[in-house]
Structure formats: structure tokens, C-alpha cells
Scaffold this motif. Sequence first.
Motif, short mmCIF file in Angstrom:
data_model
loop_
_atom_site.label_atom_id
_atom_site.label_comp_id
_atom_site.label_asym_id
_atom_site.label_seq_id
_atom_site.Cartn_x
_atom_site.Cartn_y
_atom_site.Cartn_z
N ALA A 40 -18.01 -10.81 -4.74
CA ALA A 40 -18.87 -11.32 -3.66
C ALA A 40 -18.06 -11.47 -2.37
O ALA A 40 -16.85 -11.70 -2.41
N TRP A 65 -21.42 -5.03 -4.61
CA TRP A 65 -22.19 -6.23 -4.28
C TRP A 65 -23.63 -5.89 -3.94
O TRP A 65 -24.57 -6.57 -4.39
N THR A 105 -19.04 -8.51 -10.41
CA THR A 105 -19.16 -8.08 -9.03
C THR A 105 -18.24 -8.94 -8.18
O THR A 105 -17.90 -10.07 -8.56
N VAL A 108 -19.59 -13.43 -11.07
CA VAL A 108 -19.39 -13.25 -9.63
C VAL A 108 -17.99 -13.74 -9.26
O VAL A 108 -17.69 -14.92 -9.35
#
Length: 424
Positions: free
Chosen positions: A70, A92, A68, A40
Motif C-alpha cells: 500500500a 495496489w 499487496t 497489506v
Amino acid sequence: MAVESRAISTRPLPGSGVRSGSGHDAQWLTLTDCKRVLVVVHTEVYGSRLRDLLPLLESDLRIQIHFTIAPHAFNAGAERVLRALGGTALPWEVALRGEFDLVLAAGSQGVHRLRGPLLRMPHGAGHIKLSRLTDDRDPGAPRTVGELGRQYLTRHGKVVPRALALAHREELATLARTCPEALPVSVVVGDACHDRLVASLPLRGRYRTALGLRRGQRLVLVSSTWGLGSSFNRLDALLPRLLTELDPARHRVAVLVHPNVWSCHGDWQVRSWLAAAQRRGIVVLPPDTDWRVPLIAADWVIGDHGSVTLYATLTRAAVLLARFPATDVNPDSPAAELARIAPALSPAHPLGEQLAYARAEYPAAEYERIGRRISSEPGRFARNTRKLMYRLLGLGEPAHAASLPPLPVPAPLAGVTATGEIPA
């Protein structure tokens, strides 16, 4: 040191919405039944921290890594990290629907919504800063040590991380005051930046050559964190002095600005603010620079309460403080101790004299003691962190010692122009 420009794909991957190797899209996979790890990336700084974990998982065909981005106020720089990695990002909202065997993050925003055991890593040295007065996660709450307070570690009264990685055993005492319910999930693993800096010190000469330093030339690194208390707010006074008071034949000046400043204000704007100094010979390091390389190469660091200044205690650089907003700093942190020892930059005395003073009065023993407060597991971050990650994954570790490489020597910066510009 500039990253290659690549497009960042945010398309859903096969298996991204369900367990890898199950469901209707498993037909597209080459390797099935992999343990799924989600990295993340909130910001460029957080992403750079997590990059040090990836070599500990590489070459293991039992593991599939996803990325991903965030939500965060400083999201803009996160894409640079993924471009450098060549990673494909799950949107996300897709990541929120997925199930993962391990989630790696260096920040707290939104991670409670992800499904999978979370390993929270620190994103700086020594938990220096206190929580912001305007933090909307717990309005009106007393200030606490940034990232170690309840507002960062709990949600609805429940501790969010499955494991909380700490760099030094001293931080356990801090956590006992700020969020004691997180103590059972805390693990002291050490600090990757500490270990890689120390391991890379013998390469100092090669780093200096790559940065374009000539024989006998000294590097003054001006480092700024972000925010109102940062040294960036003093650069309009400091940079002209560096240009007029230091002999350019003997000194090279480089400016290292926290990626959050670039992210918030925009690359063009930061370059514009620093353009006049750059035209006159000051090197403006791009936001994707691995700051550890110029730090090792530096002879002096003029800094503030940011992590870079604290990490300078591990190098040969003499430290001077341009700014230090004590009310925003954890008084028990090694950074606060450094501020009580390092000389403060004075507007009333010539800079050359102050640099000479900082070098002559270099408090080696004190800096070594402060440096030891960065990590209580020196040289053991890789071993400890890999063991922790594989325990959370439920896998046996690979049959070789865990290690992190020294910092790579960047390509020689022949492109550093007479004006001091380093190409992006």
C-alpha cells in the motif's frame, strides 16, 4: 538473518480481480472457492508484524493469501518483507478492484479503499507515540495517541476496521478517549512479539553464539527508532565513546536502526553514515534483521522511545536511555513509565561506569511490572488472534491448538568480520 534476494512479482494472479473461483480466469486455478485474505504491507515494520499472523493461517487449503504493497512514505522496505516471504504481490490498483474475505493491515493509509472486512493490528508496543504534528490526515487537529485517533480509524465519520486488535486492556481506556466509536469493534488479543520473545528466552545462549559473541563477552545493543527525537541523532557522539571507552575484548557493540530510517534515507546512505564505526568494530545490523534475536542476546540496551527499548523489559538487558522526547510520547504508555525508571545516559561520566550502574541498579520488579503492560493476554496471542480471524472469515478453526514458534536461531555469523560487518 539476511533475506534471500528474490524478484518480487507484481503480476495479477488468476482470480485477483474477481472472486476466487468465479469469472473467466477460474480455469487456471487448482483450488477454487477459497476464502481470500489480503495482507497489506505498508512498510517493513508493518509487514514484519503481519508475518506473525501467517503461521496461524498456514496449511489450510480453504484459504488463499494475497499480498499487496500500500502507498506509504516508507514503502521502500516493504519489498524486503515480500522477498523474505517469497510472496507474490498484487499491484495496489488491482487489490483495490478485488473483493476479499479478510484484509489484514498494521497501518491505516488507504485501507478504507479496500473491499473486505479489515482486521487492523498494532505495529508497535504499547501505542507509545503521539500523532505527528504534521499529519495530513487531519491538519490542525489536537495530537492524539498514534493509530488510536479518529483520523486513523474512521473515514467520513464511519469506523473503518471490522475488528481492531489491541494488545492490552488498558488500551480500551485510551480508545474511549480518542475514538470511542471504535470500542465496539475492539478486541484485546495480546502481543505476538511479547509471546515470541518470552518463549525464546531459553535460546539466548544459542542466539549469542550465532551473533559471534565469545565466552565472557557482553553485548551492548544500541537501538534507535526513527524521527527527530530518536537516538540516531546522537550516534555521532555516542558511537565514538563506545569505541574508545569500552574494552573490545569484553564488549561487543551492535547498532540496530529502525527500518524507516533505512527506507527514507536509503540503505547506502545509512551504511555510509555508520561506515567509520563499522570499520572500527561496531556491528551494524541490516534492516531485515529480526530485532528480537539481538535483543534477547543483549546485556545492555541503549535506546530511546522506540518499541525495542520497551520490549527490553522482557529480557535480561539493563536499559539506558540516550534520548527520550517526552512531548512526543503518550504519557500513559508503559514507555513513559519506563523513562521514569531507566537511567539516562550521561555525557559527563565514563560509559563503563554507567553500564555497571545500570546493571547494579537493575530494577527487576519495576521492569517486570512494565513488561506486563505490554500484553494483558500473555501467551495467548495465537489462540485469540486465530479465533478472531476465523470468525471474520466465517470458517471453523483447524482442529489443533494455535501456536507461534520460538524465534529461529540464525545461521552462525561466521561472516561477522574483524571490522564487525554482518553480510547482507
